[in-house]
Design an enzyme around this catalytic site. Structure first.
Site, PDB file in Angstrom:
ATOM      1  N   LYS A 194       1.561  -1.259  -0.253  1.00  0.00           N
ATOM      2  CA  LYS A 194       0.026  -0.438  -0.324  1.00  0.00           C
ATOM      3  C   LYS A 194       0.984   1.183   0.472  1.00  0.00           C
ATOM      4  CE  LYS A 194      -1.774   1.231   4.020  1.00  0.00           C
ATOM      5  NZ  LYS A 194      -1.416   2.784   4.107  1.00  0.00           N
ATOM      6  N   ASN A 195       2.240   1.689   0.657  1.00  0.00           N
ATOM      7  CA  ASN A 195       2.351   3.103   1.339  1.00  0.00           C
ATOM      8  C   ASN A 195       3.312   2.760  -0.157  1.00  0.00           C
ATOM      9  OD1 ASN A 195       1.305   3.455   3.373  1.00  0.00           O
ATOM     10  ND2 ASN A 195       2.786   2.506   4.816  1.00  0.00           N
TER      11      ASN A 195
ATOM     12  N   CYS B 154      -4.361  12.773  12.559  1.00  0.00           N
ATOM     13  CA  CYS B 154      -5.816  12.119  12.369  1.00  0.00           C
ATOM     14  C   CYS B 154      -5.197  11.715  13.968  1.00  0.00           C
ATOM     15  CB  CYS B 154      -4.691  11.043  11.499  1.00  0.00           C
ATOM     16  SG  CYS B 154      -3.756  10.228  11.601  1.00  0.00           S
TER      17      CYS B 154
ATOM     18  N   ARG C  46       0.436  15.240  13.311  1.00  0.00           N
ATOM     19  CA  ARG C  46       1.311  15.085  11.540  1.00  0.00           C
ATOM     20  C   ARG C  46       1.236  16.263  10.954  1.00  0.00           C
ATOM     21  NH1 ARG C  46      -1.077   8.825   9.942  1.00  0.00           N
ATOM     22  NH2 ARG C  46       0.558   8.883   8.412  1.00  0.00           N
TER      23      ARG C  46
ATOM     24  N   ASP D  91       4.592   1.104  12.134  1.00  0.00           N
ATOM     25  CA  ASP D  91       3.355   0.081  11.991  1.00  0.00           C
ATOM     26  C   ASP D  91       3.393  -1.011  12.080  1.00  0.00           C
ATOM     27  OD1 ASP D  91       2.426   2.213  10.190  1.00  0.00           O
ATOM     28  OD2 ASP D  91       3.337   2.553   8.882  1.00  0.00           O
TER      29      ASP D  91
ATOM     30  N   ARG E   7      -8.714  -1.047   4.652  1.00  0.00           N
ATOM     31  CA  ARG E   7      -8.025   0.346   3.935  1.00  0.00           C
ATOM     32  C   ARG E   7      -6.241   0.276   3.736  1.00  0.00           C
ATOM     33  NH1 ARG E   7      -6.969   6.042   7.015  1.00  0.00           N
ATOM     34  NH2 ARG E   7      -5.336   5.559   5.704  1.00  0.00           N
TER      35      ARG E   7
HETATM   36  N1  EPU Z   1       6.922  14.482  10.804  1.00  0.00           N
HETATM   37  C1  EPU Z   1       6.638  16.578  10.715  1.00  0.00           C
HETATM   38  N2  EPU Z   1       6.744  17.132   9.805  1.00  0.00           N
HETATM   39  C2  EPU Z   1       6.262  16.596   8.896  1.00  0.00           C
HETATM   40  C3  EPU Z   1       6.030  15.580   8.410  1.00  0.00           C
HETATM   41  C4  EPU Z   1       6.586  14.749   9.567  1.00  0.00           C
HETATM   42  O1  EPU Z   1       7.121  16.586  11.840  1.00  0.00           O
HETATM   43  O2  EPU Z   1       6.022  17.315   8.002  1.00  0.00           O
HETATM   44  C5  EPU Z   1       6.658  13.991  11.996  1.00  0.00           C
HETATM   45  C6  EPU Z   1       5.437  12.931  11.682  1.00  0.00           C
HETATM   46  O3  EPU Z   1       4.621  13.957  12.868  1.00  0.00           O
HETATM   47  C7  EPU Z   1       6.509  11.658  12.570  1.00  0.00           C
HETATM   48  C8  EPU Z   1       7.160  11.453  11.566  1.00  0.00           C
HETATM   49  O4  EPU Z   1       8.124  12.920  11.455  1.00  0.00           O
HETATM   50  O5  EPU Z   1       6.418  11.861  14.266  1.00  0.00           O
HETATM   51  C9  EPU Z   1       7.440  10.782  10.914  1.00  0.00           C
HETATM   52  O6  EPU Z   1       6.053  10.497   9.760  1.00  0.00           O
HETATM   53  P1  EPU Z   1       6.343  10.609   8.239  1.00  0.00           P
HETATM   54  O7  EPU Z   1       6.159  11.532   7.719  1.00  0.00           O
HETATM   55  O8  EPU Z   1       7.564   9.467   7.546  1.00  0.00           O
HETATM   56  O9  EPU Z   1       4.595   9.702   7.864  1.00  0.00           O
HETATM   57  P2  EPU Z   1       3.580   9.701   6.947  1.00  0.00           P
HETATM   58  O10 EPU Z   1       4.605   9.449   5.496  1.00  0.00           O
HETATM   59  O11 EPU Z   1       3.097  10.704   6.983  1.00  0.00           O
HETATM   60  C10 EPU Z   1       4.033   7.323   5.952  1.00  0.00           C
HETATM   61  C11 EPU Z   1       3.060   5.829   5.991  1.00  0.00           C
HETATM   62  C12 EPU Z   1       2.710   5.648   7.959  1.00  0.00           C
HETATM   63  C13 EPU Z   1       3.502   4.891   8.932  1.00  0.00           C
HETATM   64  C14 EPU Z   1       4.357   6.140   9.031  1.00  0.00           C
HETATM   65  C15 EPU Z   1       5.951   5.655   9.015  1.00  0.00           C
HETATM   66  C16 EPU Z   1       2.526   6.346   4.070  1.00  0.00           C
HETATM   67  C17 EPU Z   1       0.994   6.546   3.221  1.00  0.00           C
HETATM   68  N3  EPU Z   1       2.186   6.426   5.898  1.00  0.00           N
HETATM   69  O12 EPU Z   1       3.617   8.439   6.790  1.00  0.00           O
HETATM   70  O13 EPU Z   1       1.859   4.205   7.958  1.00  0.00           O
HETATM   71  O14 EPU Z   1       3.254   5.284  10.012  1.00  0.00           O
HETATM   72  O15 EPU Z   1       5.232   6.855   7.145  1.00  0.00           O
HETATM   73  O16 EPU Z   1       6.568   5.066   8.708  1.00  0.00           O
HETATM   74  O17 EPU Z   1       3.230   6.113   3.984  1.00  0.00           O
HETATM   75  C18 EPU Z   1      -0.175   2.541   7.862  1.00  0.00           C
HETATM   76  O18 EPU Z   1       0.147   2.050   6.754  1.00  0.00           O
HETATM   77  O19 EPU Z   1      -0.923   2.493   8.913  1.00  0.00           O
HETATM   78  C19 EPU Z   1       0.465   3.900   8.078  1.00  0.00           C
HETATM   79  C20 EPU Z   1       0.246   5.084   9.338  1.00  0.00           C
END
Ligand code: EPU
Length: 429
Positions: free
Chosen positions: A24-25, A118, A123, A313, A405
């Site tokens: 998915k990701n 969320c 996030r 995850d 999802r």
């Molecule tokens: N963060 C910031 N600023 C930003 C972006 C992120 O402070 O601009 C922080 C977040 O709040 C968090 C950390 O950085 O504390 C990591 O967040 P990240 O951006 O890596 O997460 P994401 O890209 O929103 C993806 C996966 C998530 C998974 C996380 C961490 C996808 C679509 N989603 O989310 O997957 O938990 O990386 O590995 O790729 C799931 O599949 O259940 C899921 C939540």
């Protein structure tokens, strides 16, 4: 709303084979990357999931022609492009924000709803926005939307050096896609190193950008020297989190023996090490992973961390496993501030867990009891299903649209391993 009804018990070990779907990701950012090209792209091994449908709906809204015929998705240029991702679509799925980079790089402007918080944390997307500014975008926040514009009122982005304050998966992906069409060279530092980021690098290379280092913490990108990238044909990598979830499910019961098919152990090394420490046998058999639990489980500590650390995850599912292990295990969550929603539900099933800030201390118990439970995010819901496998009598996991999802046909795959589980349509919410 649908529910999953599981009749579990310690005397019913999981046995057999389960085939893992596409990730998915990985699929979500790759679908967004199709915006960088007007040609017809073909994605193979795409999982049948609600998030894929949501992304397809978003791409259609943006003016793309999308045909979903799972496990294949075809995307081509459609009518006029409308570079705008509305709140109604973004609120359903945060990953929608991944259209921001490609839209502004390709069309010079984008209007994308801020995703908001969320169930698992606030996030923010500050790192995405800061990076786009470095590439020359002007960014305004207005009435819940991000308005981004290329240099000089919609011009082409310019390569830059970008240093992330935290390694962010989505931020790294958004900036990679933007830099792939920016003029000149970009260097991204302190990048997320997840296999899904590496996969996006492969796609952007197929599309004609020059990406080096995806999967490490420094990525170099030379943007393609033209207005758009080439289309691509690609089979998505297997879903390591789905694979890990079935590995843990197999380990729940003594006598469990499962071949997780089409999964790569090198993407799951840390989980495998922790499972081995807990007393589970893990072996790589070609592109399959064999999981066997012969004896009793021991408590093991984990701390989530960006890849290659223990994945956030997998935290909820591992906590469910530890609920019946001998002794204590300390589970620390360092990525998201609110990712223990499974704990109160697992406690209702008889788990002994004390929450202290971002740490859960689990004292293994000899048995869990079935109950009606529900969770408000995907992986928390998976952990309740896993607990239901070993719990006495019946567990009803409600609001399983979260599971839909991220887990393709979860009840069928579990049935294939001998789990007594059924989907109950329209169960009580
Ligand atoms: N963060 C910031 N600023 C930003 C972006 C992120 O402070 O601009 C922080 C977040 O709040 C968090 C950390 O950085 O504390 C990591 O967040 P990240 O951006 O890596 O997460 P994401 O890209 O929103 C993806 C996966 C998530 C998974 C996380 C961490 C996808 C679509 N989603 O989310 O997957 O938990 O990386 O590995 O790729 C799931 O599949 O259940 C899921 C939540």
């Amino acid at each position: 709303m649908d529910a999953l009804r599981i009749r579990g018990g310690r005397g019913k070990p999981l046995n057999g084979r389960v085939r893992i779907s596409g990730a998915k990701n990985a699929a979500l950012p790759i679908l967004c990357a199709t915006l960088l090209s007007d040609g017809a792209s073909r994605l193979r091994n795409v999982p049948r999931l609600r998030d894929i449908e949501t992304t397809s709906a978003l791409l259609r809204f943006l003016g793309r022609d999308v045909t979903v015929n799972a496990p294949e998705v075809h995307v081509a240029a459609g009518s006029d492009v409308r570079p705008e991702a509305p709140y109604e679509l973004v609120k359903q799925m945060r990953a929608s924000v991944l259209v921001l980079g490609p839209l502004v790089a390709r069309f010079g402007r984008a209007k994308v709803s801020l995703p908001g918080g969320c169930a698992i944390g606030a996030r923010p997307i500050d790192q995405h926005l800061k990076g786009l500014e470095a590439l020359g975008c002007s960014i305004r926040l207005e009435r819940g939307y991000v308005l981004a514009e290329g240099p000089g009122g919609g011009g082409r982005l310019k390569g830059a050096e970008i240093m992330f304050d935290v390694p962010t998966v989505g931020g790294t992906e958004n900036l990679m896609m933007a830099a792939a069409l920016a003029k000149g060279r970009s260097t991204l530092v302190n990048c997320a190193r997840e296999p899904e980021v590496e996969e996006l690098g492969r796609i952007l290379n197929k599309m004609g950008a020059e990406v080096n280092g995806a999967g490490t913490d420094v990525i170099h990108i030379v943007g393609a020297d033209r207005g758009e990238l080439a289309p691509f044909d690609h089979a998505i990598i297997p879903d390591r989190i789905e694979a890990g979830t079935y590995m843990i499910a197999a380990a729940m019961t003594e006598g469990g023996d499962v071949l997780v098919e089409g999964a790569e152990l090198h993407d799951l090394e840390v989980l495998a090490m922790k499972l081995r420490s807990a007393g589970v046998e893990i072996e790589s058999e070609g592109h399959n992973i064999r999981v066997r639990r012969l004896g009793e489980l021991r408590g093991v500590n984990i701390t989530t961390a960006p890849h290659p650390g223990f994945p956030t995850d997998m935290q909820a599912q591992f906590l469910a496993l530890m609920a019946t292990a001998r002794g204590e295990s300390v589970i620390s969550e360092t990525i998201f501030e609110n990712r223990f929603m499974h704990v109160p539900e697992l406690q209702r099933m008889g788990a002994s867990v004390a929450l202290r800030g971002n740490t859960a201390v689990v004292q293994g118990v000899s048995r869990l009891y079935g109950a009606a439970v529900m969770a408000t995010d995907l992986r928390a819901s998976a952990s309740l299903v896993i607990a239901g496998i070993v719990a006495d009598e019946e567990t009803e996991v409600r609001r399983i649209y979260h599971l839909d999802r991220g887990y393709e046909r979860i009840e069928e795959k579990l049935q294939g391993l001998g789990v007594d589980v059924e989907r109950v349509k329209g169960a009580e919410a």
